[in-house]
Write a protein that holds these residues in place. Sequence first.
Motif, PDB file in Angstrom:
ATOM      1  N   GLY A 234       6.724   1.566  -3.878  1.00 37.84           N
ATOM      2  CA  GLY A 234       6.290   2.937  -4.129  1.00 37.84           C
ATOM      3  C   GLY A 234       5.431   3.466  -2.992  1.00 37.84           C
ATOM      4  O   GLY A 234       5.411   2.936  -1.871  1.00 37.84           O
ATOM      5  N   GLU A 235       4.666   4.522  -3.294  1.00 42.25           N
ATOM      6  CA  GLU A 235       3.896   5.218  -2.276  1.00 42.25           C
ATOM      7  C   GLU A 235       2.617   4.494  -1.881  1.00 42.25           C
ATOM      8  O   GLU A 235       2.298   4.372  -0.699  1.00 42.25           O
ATOM      9  CB  GLU A 235       3.536   6.629  -2.784  1.00 42.25           C
ATOM     10  CG  GLU A 235       2.880   7.531  -1.744  1.00 42.25           C
ATOM     11  CD  GLU A 235       3.831   7.938  -0.631  1.00 42.25           C
ATOM     12  OE1 GLU A 235       3.340   8.244   0.468  1.00 42.25           O
ATOM     13  OE2 GLU A 235       5.061   7.930  -0.856  1.00 42.25           O
ATOM     14  N   ASN A 236       1.896   3.984  -2.886  1.00 42.72           N
ATOM     15  CA  ASN A 236       0.559   3.444  -2.612  1.00 42.72           C
ATOM     16  C   ASN A 236       0.332   2.046  -3.188  1.00 42.72           C
ATOM     17  O   ASN A 236      -0.803   1.671  -3.471  1.00 42.72           O
ATOM     18  CB  ASN A 236      -0.510   4.394  -3.183  1.00 42.72           C
ATOM     19  CG  ASN A 236      -0.467   5.765  -2.546  1.00 42.72           C
ATOM     20  OD1 ASN A 236      -0.503   5.893  -1.321  1.00 42.72           O
ATOM     21  ND2 ASN A 236      -0.368   6.810  -3.372  1.00 42.72           N
ATOM     22  N   THR A 237       1.392   1.281  -3.340  1.00 45.97           N
ATOM     23  CA  THR A 237       1.268  -0.039  -3.960  1.00 45.97           C
ATOM     24  C   THR A 237       1.847  -1.128  -3.065  1.00 45.97           C
ATOM     25  O   THR A 237       2.911  -0.950  -2.466  1.00 45.97           O
ATOM     26  CB  THR A 237       1.991  -0.072  -5.321  1.00 45.97           C
ATOM     27  OG1 THR A 237       1.401   0.897  -6.188  1.00 45.97           O
ATOM     28  CG2 THR A 237       1.867  -1.442  -5.969  1.00 45.97           C
ATOM     29  N   PHE A 238       1.137  -2.247  -3.003  1.00 47.79           N
ATOM     30  CA  PHE A 238       1.587  -3.414  -2.242  1.00 47.79           C
ATOM     31  C   PHE A 238       1.524  -4.656  -3.113  1.00 47.79           C
ATOM     32  O   PHE A 238       0.678  -4.771  -4.000  1.00 47.79           O
ATOM     33  CB  PHE A 238       0.715  -3.628  -0.994  1.00 47.79           C
ATOM     34  CG  PHE A 238       0.873  -2.566   0.053  1.00 47.79           C
ATOM     35  CD1 PHE A 238       1.793  -2.708   1.077  1.00 47.79           C
ATOM     36  CD2 PHE A 238       0.095  -1.419   0.007  1.00 47.79           C
ATOM     37  CE1 PHE A 238       1.935  -1.720   2.047  1.00 47.79           C
ATOM     38  CE2 PHE A 238       0.226  -0.425   0.965  1.00 47.79           C
ATOM     39  CZ  PHE A 238       1.156  -0.575   1.989  1.00 47.79           C
ATOM     40  N   VAL A 239       2.443  -5.573  -2.831  1.00 50.26           N
ATOM     41  CA  VAL A 239       2.436  -6.889  -3.465  1.00 50.26           C
ATOM     42  C   VAL A 239       2.440  -7.926  -2.353  1.00 50.26           C
ATOM     43  O   VAL A 239       3.261  -7.851  -1.432  1.00 50.26           O
ATOM     44  CB  VAL A 239       3.662  -7.105  -4.382  1.00 50.26           C
ATOM     45  CG1 VAL A 239       3.680  -8.536  -4.925  1.00 50.26           C
ATOM     46  CG2 VAL A 239       3.670  -6.105  -5.535  1.00 50.26           C
ATOM     47  N   TYR A 240       1.508  -8.874  -2.440  1.00 47.44           N
ATOM     48  CA  TYR A 240       1.521  -9.980  -1.477  1.00 47.44           C
ATOM     49  C   TYR A 240       1.719 -11.285  -2.234  1.00 47.44           C
ATOM     50  O   TYR A 240       0.975 -11.601  -3.162  1.00 47.44           O
ATOM     51  CB  TYR A 240       0.229 -10.055  -0.661  1.00 47.44           C
ATOM     52  CG  TYR A 240       0.371 -11.037   0.488  1.00 47.44           C
ATOM     53  CD1 TYR A 240       0.872 -10.611   1.721  1.00 47.44           C
ATOM     54  CD2 TYR A 240       0.088 -12.388   0.331  1.00 47.44           C
ATOM     55  CE1 TYR A 240       1.059 -11.507   2.759  1.00 47.44           C
ATOM     56  CE2 TYR A 240       0.277 -13.292   1.364  1.00 47.44           C
ATOM     57  CZ  TYR A 240       0.761 -12.844   2.576  1.00 47.44           C
ATOM     58  OH  TYR A 240       0.965 -13.733   3.613  1.00 47.44           O
ATOM     59  N   VAL A 241       2.718 -12.057  -1.806  1.00 44.81           N
ATOM     60  CA  VAL A 241       3.025 -13.343  -2.432  1.00 44.81           C
ATOM     61  C   VAL A 241       2.720 -14.463  -1.447  1.00 44.81           C
ATOM     62  O   VAL A 241       3.326 -14.544  -0.372  1.00 44.81           O
ATOM     63  CB  VAL A 241       4.503 -13.424  -2.865  1.00 44.81           C
ATOM     64  CG1 VAL A 241       4.784 -14.768  -3.546  1.00 44.81           C
ATOM     65  CG2 VAL A 241       4.856 -12.281  -3.801  1.00 44.81           C
TER      66      VAL A 241
END
Length: 439
Positions: free
Chosen positions: A405-412
């Motif tokens: 999306g616009e303002n979301t991050f996921v770090y794995v």
Amino acid sequence: MISFKQLPVEAKAAVAAGVVFFSMMLSRSYLAEQLELRMRRWLLRLQMALFANALMLIGSLHVWRSTVTTFSRSSAASSFCFMLWKIAVFMFLALAHSSFFTLLFLVAEEPYFFSLAAYTCLGAYILLIFFLFALGSVEQAYKLLTGRGAKAGTGNKNSRTAMKPVLAVMLTVVLTIVGLLNASQPPTVNSVEIPIHKLPSTMNNLKVVLLSDIHLGPTVGKTKLAMVVRMVKALKPDITVIVGDLTDSEAEIIRPAVEPLGELYSPLGTYFVTGNHEYYTSDVSNWFELLKSFNIRPLHNENVKIVSPKSADDWFCLAGVDDIEADVLRYLGHGMDLKKALRDCSSERAIVLLAHQPVAAKWALQERPDINLILSGHTHGGQMFPLNAGAYFLNPFFVGLYKVGENTFVYVSPGTMYFGIPMRLGSRAEITEIILRSP
């Protein structure tokens, strides 16, 4: 109708695996709340070990036939060297099968040599099975394409039959050594900058150190954890987070190995959320108390305000959810509860969520797309070939940074250590240094 006795050994092993699996589901559904905690813990681990061994027996029979039976009719079959080879293959398979039982009997401050040897054999076993299958598939494909299967002479056929297991064993030995050397190296420090929407300017460049999947247990002990803690301290983080699978054993048994965690210090706190393996220990409450004694705060479906050292009016919401396996295991008082975890975390402030499994991260974003950053682990980056492919397809986020999306991050995280098998192929252990940037 064919009786059970008439079934081939592989089919019997498959039936046994099915029976154990059914008993696991039955005990999870009907016995979870009736059995004493310690009994439930032993039953679950015993069932998992028996299930894995029943499945492995199918592969072990194939390994034996490919590496021993294939050569039993050759002229070398009566030689002393062939006898030694048979003993070596048998010991290799026995060690691989015994690896799952070390969780029950061989966990201490430092790994036992037997546990390291058993899990190394398990890793080599996985590689050998893969190469035997892959080379066999290539051979069959070649025969189909060339139509030479029926025309091949007996001598050529025997030669090709012998080449397959020899090549598979050679590849397995080489990759096992490479994997052991790779896993024996200290985790790499990976620095990642992530822009966080609505992060106060006074918190720009805030440093979060992410740890995941340390797996204290049969093959990871105090020495390796102390090394990780030294590396984290050198980074001087503002916040340290551990996103699950810290351990594979009960707190009382492995407490001496956990002591280095007491040396962790982060000005804005050190936080922990459960992974699936914490629930496999059936000892989560004791782990929470132990971590609290080291000033590490478990986020049990809850959140904290991380306040800027420069301004008490500037803060963001750091939340953590229980691992989704708690629901599967019917672990009393636990289970992913995002609403509870994000209570009072409004979209007017930045939100950072700790969730062990990428699947949980996906579910969280479906429910609360206003979350700005989710930190996960679980996948190990596949840990070793050929398991990488399975981990990639089974998880919505595999490893590294994803923008959603616009303002979301996921770090794995690919994991700070490893689970059981002291090998890494196609992945590298990591301590992640995350620099949060304000817009």
